[in-house]
Every structure is written in structure tokens, then in C-alpha cells.
Enzyme design. Structure first.
Site, short mmCIF file in Angstrom:
data_model
loop_
_atom_site.label_atom_id
_atom_site.label_comp_id
_atom_site.label_asym_id
_atom_site.label_seq_id
_atom_site.Cartn_x
_atom_site.Cartn_y
_atom_site.Cartn_z
N SER A 136 0.86 -1.18 0.00
CA SER A 136 0.00 0.00 0.00
C SER A 136 0.89 1.23 0.00
O SER A 136 2.12 1.12 0.09
CB SER A 136 -0.93 0.00 1.23
OG SER A 136 -0.20 -0.10 2.43
N CYS A 358 -0.57 3.00 -12.93
CA CYS A 358 -1.02 3.54 -11.64
C CYS A 358 -0.13 4.69 -11.17
O CYS A 358 -0.61 5.70 -10.67
CB CYS A 358 -1.07 2.44 -10.60
SG CYS A 358 -2.40 1.24 -10.86
#
Length: 390
Positions: A136, A358
Site C-alpha cells: 500500500s 497507476c
């Protein structure tokens, strides 16, 4: 067989913000834009018109995966040029989130979707994540921080925000490989529980708990957050998990948090957020995160308010995730000799595209990521935010 190249030549007009070249399957090279070309797109064979018209995200993503399309240049910079083009034929499809059709997200579907992504194998993720196996967004106190430093910073930052005391109970919904609950137990002496739907993560967390000698403070269970009954916690945290629950289940997520928290409970939600509207990208939904949904910030705040929680703090970390993904993409490329022993070229190109796309999305501001701290009305948090940064 005659192929009308006019369609493909028109396709690339205004697709990118920077000048570039396209080399077609017959060797013809066409330049687009003014000035020196910054990269080259190579069409090794035509891409089906119907596929492009139906969904350009999937069509172009699959073309790269299967080598119908190649590129010369930095893939992240090329994708940023795509997202920065205001005149692109892709229009709303250049955003990283598209309008999503509602999908039924029952417990079984959620388990299958999570296992599709996270049970690829711990050995695979270990090759390109940091030593903590944290998958993350990191927290970079300096742009020059290493990935491991940024991930440790992130865990420390979250734990400080939660205002933990020895003996508190902590639940981590979607605990990953367990770094946060293990750190919380070691640093704050809290009783921490993690839940996950990934068999690989569940086994690794149990291994880490035993290795650290923390069985009296830390536990992990393999279950959905909706299956956790008759338990109450002082703190509930979720990092990068709510994106998996589906739009129609976001209200249920906050209802579950409300039920799981004690009367003075505090919760922190760390998740990717859309800019204008929630949704998903069709290619990522098909190949990377099936069933995912990216909510917008106002959607989350509204649901938090509906449960009578107080919003204490909201922090945006967009550039932190861009930098995190850049580290992952570099680590991925540096690990190709090992990855290629178990994964084929299509898989490698798919993940290369995913990581770089991303990174480009966050750097271009197409998506964001927020930490939202919220609490029951009678919480015992300090009056100011000073405690978060000491």
C-alpha cells in the site's frame, strides 16, 4: 488482405500530449505533434476496430500484453502523456476510473476476487515489495526516503493517528502481510487482530506472529469483515481494502465499523479515491483487481456522517503513492530474471503496464488517496492534531 490504415492514423491523433512516432506493421512511420519525438509506438499488427471502439482501455491494454503493440521509451512517462492529453479520442477512458455498473459483492465473490490478486504467491510479491511486505502507499517524509523507510513511516503515522494506549484492542480489516498489527503490538502493547481473505497472507501473518513471539498479543483470521461477530474493538483500521468492497457495499462497511467499535472507538480509513466520480478502469477490473470500485471522497465522508461519526482528520497522499509505485515498478524490472522463472511474458507485460499506469495516474492527478480519521462522538482524542506528528 486490405487494411485501412486511416482508422489507425486517426486513432493516434491527439492521443498524447507530447510529440511521438508511430511505426505501423508494414514499416511506415508517421510522426505526430511538433518538435522532437519523445517516444515511439510500434503497431506490430492491427488491433481490432470493434475492440477499440467498444473499450479502448481493454483493447490497448491487451494489445500491449500480447505484443500487438510495443513501445520505445519510458512507459510511465508515455502513460502520463496519454493522461495529460485533453484532446484524446479516449475522452473519459483516459481517466483511471470509469463509471461502474453495479456488481453483486457477496462474501463469496469478495473472497474469490481477493484471492485472484493476492494469492498469486508470497514469493512473487516478496521480489518487489519492501522487507515489510507492505502493499500500500508509503509515507515519504523526504522524496529521497527508501521504500522500506516510507512504509515504516506510513505504519508509524497511522498508529500515531489512532492514539493507541497499552491494552487497547485493534482490528485491521484487510491486514495484508501483517506489518501494521505486528508493529502496533510491539510498539504500543495493544491486542491486535487482523483479518484477510487471502490464504497466502493468512499463512504468512501466522508465521510472523510465531517468529516475533507475539501470540499473546496478535491474532489473524481468514474471514470477511461481515463475518466477524460478537467482537468489539477500541480501534479499527483499514488500509487499501475498501476499494474491494464494491459501491453498493460501502454503506455496509461503515455499518460494520460502527458495530465493531466500542463506545469511545476511533477508526482510520486509508484508501484510493476518485476525483470527480467513483468507478473503475475496465482493463484493471478484468486483469488486476476484479470487482474493484474507487469511491470519491465526498461519498466516503457522506457515509461516515450517516453513521453519526465525527470526522477528525483528512489527509491526501497522492504524490506519496506515485512515488511508491515508481519504487515498485523499478523493483519489478530488477526482479525479472526471477519472475520469468514462474511467470510468462504476457503476465510480465500486464504487471509492468499496471504498475506504471497507476504511477502515472497518481502523478497526473487522475486519482488520489486519502487517510480519513473518524470517531464516535464521545471519543477521548486530544483537542489538537499535535499528537499525530510528535
Amino acid at each position: 488482405m486490405f487494411i485501412d490504415k486511416l482508422f489507425y492514423k486517426t486513432l493516434f491523433k491527439s492521443l498524447f500530449a507530447d510529440p511521438f512516432d508511430v511505426e505501423f506493421w508494414d514499416g511506415e512511420v508517421k510522426k505526430y505533434g511538433e518538435g522532437e519525438s519523445k517516444f515511439q509506438i510500434i503497431l506490430n499488427e492491427p488491433i481490432a476496430k470493434a475492440a477499440i471502439i467498444n473499450n479502448p482501455s481493454i483493447a490497448l491494454g491487451e494489445a500491449y500484453m500480447t505484443k500487438k503493440l510495443d513501445i520505445k521509451g519510458n512507459i510511465q512517462e508515455i502513460l502520463e502523456s496519454l493522461y495529460n492529453s485533453k484532446e484524446s479520442f479516449m475522452g473519459n477512458n483516459t481517466k483511471c476510473v470509469d463509471i461502474v455498473k453495479k456488481i453483486v459483492h457477496n462474501v463469496k465473490n469478495n473472497k474469490n476476487n481477493i484471492q485472484y490478486h493476492y494469492d498469486i504467491g508470497n514469493d512473487f510479491y516478496k521480489l518487489w515489495l519492501d522487507d515489510t511486505m507492505t502493499y500500500s502507499c508509503g509515507y515519504f517524509k523526504s522524496p529521497n526516503d527508501s521504500l522500506s523507510t516510507a512504509q515504516n513511516n506510513k505504519v508509524e503515522h497511522i498508529l500515531k493517528k489512532l492514539y493507541l494506549s497499552e491494552g487497547d484492542t485493534l482490528l485491521d480489516i484487510g491486514c495484508g502481510w501483517g506489518e501494521l498489527i505486528i508493529a502496533a503490538a510491539k510498539e504500543y502493547k495493544v491486542k491486535a487482530m487482523g483479518i484477510t481473505l487471502s490464504f497466502e497472507q493468512f499463512n504468512k501473518v501466522n508465521e510472523r506472529i510465531k517468529l516475533e513471539g507475539l501470540s499473546d498479543l496478535v491474532e489473524v483470521q481468514l474471514l470477511d469483515y461481515r463475518e466477524l461477530k460478537n467482537r468489539k474493538f477500541d480501534r479499527v483500521v483499514s488500509v487499501g481494502m475498501v476499494e474491494h468492497v464494491g459501491q453498493e457495499n460501502i454503506i455496509d462497511y461503515f455499518a460494520a465499523v460502527d458495530n465493531l467499535l466500542n463506545e469511545k472507538g476511533v477508526s482510520l480509513l486509508h484508501c484510493i479515491t476518485g476525483i470527480d466520480e467513483g468507478g473503475r478502469d475496465a482493463w484493471i477490473d478484468k486483469y488486476i483487481f476484479p470487482g474493484g470500485y474507487i469511491p470519491v471522497l465526498k461519498e466516503l465522508i457522506s457515509n461516515i456522517g450517516d453513521k453519526k461519526f465525527q470526522v477528525i482528520d483528512v489527509e491526501g497522499l497522492k504524490m506519496h503513492y506515485g512515488r511508491t509505485l515508481e519504487h515498485w515498478a523499478i523493483n519489478f524490472e530488477n526482479s525479472l530474471s526471477e519472475i520469468s522463472k514462474t511467470k510468462d511474458e504476457t503476465f510480465i507485460r500486464m504487471w509492468r503496464l499496471y504498475l506504471n499506469a497507476c504511477a502515472a495516474c497518481f502523478n497526473c492527478g487522475n486519482i488520489n488517496i486519502h487517510q480519513i480519521l473518524f470517531a464516535k462522538h464521545n471519543n477521548n482524542l486530544p483537542w489538537t492534531r499535535d499528537y499525530m506528528y510528535k
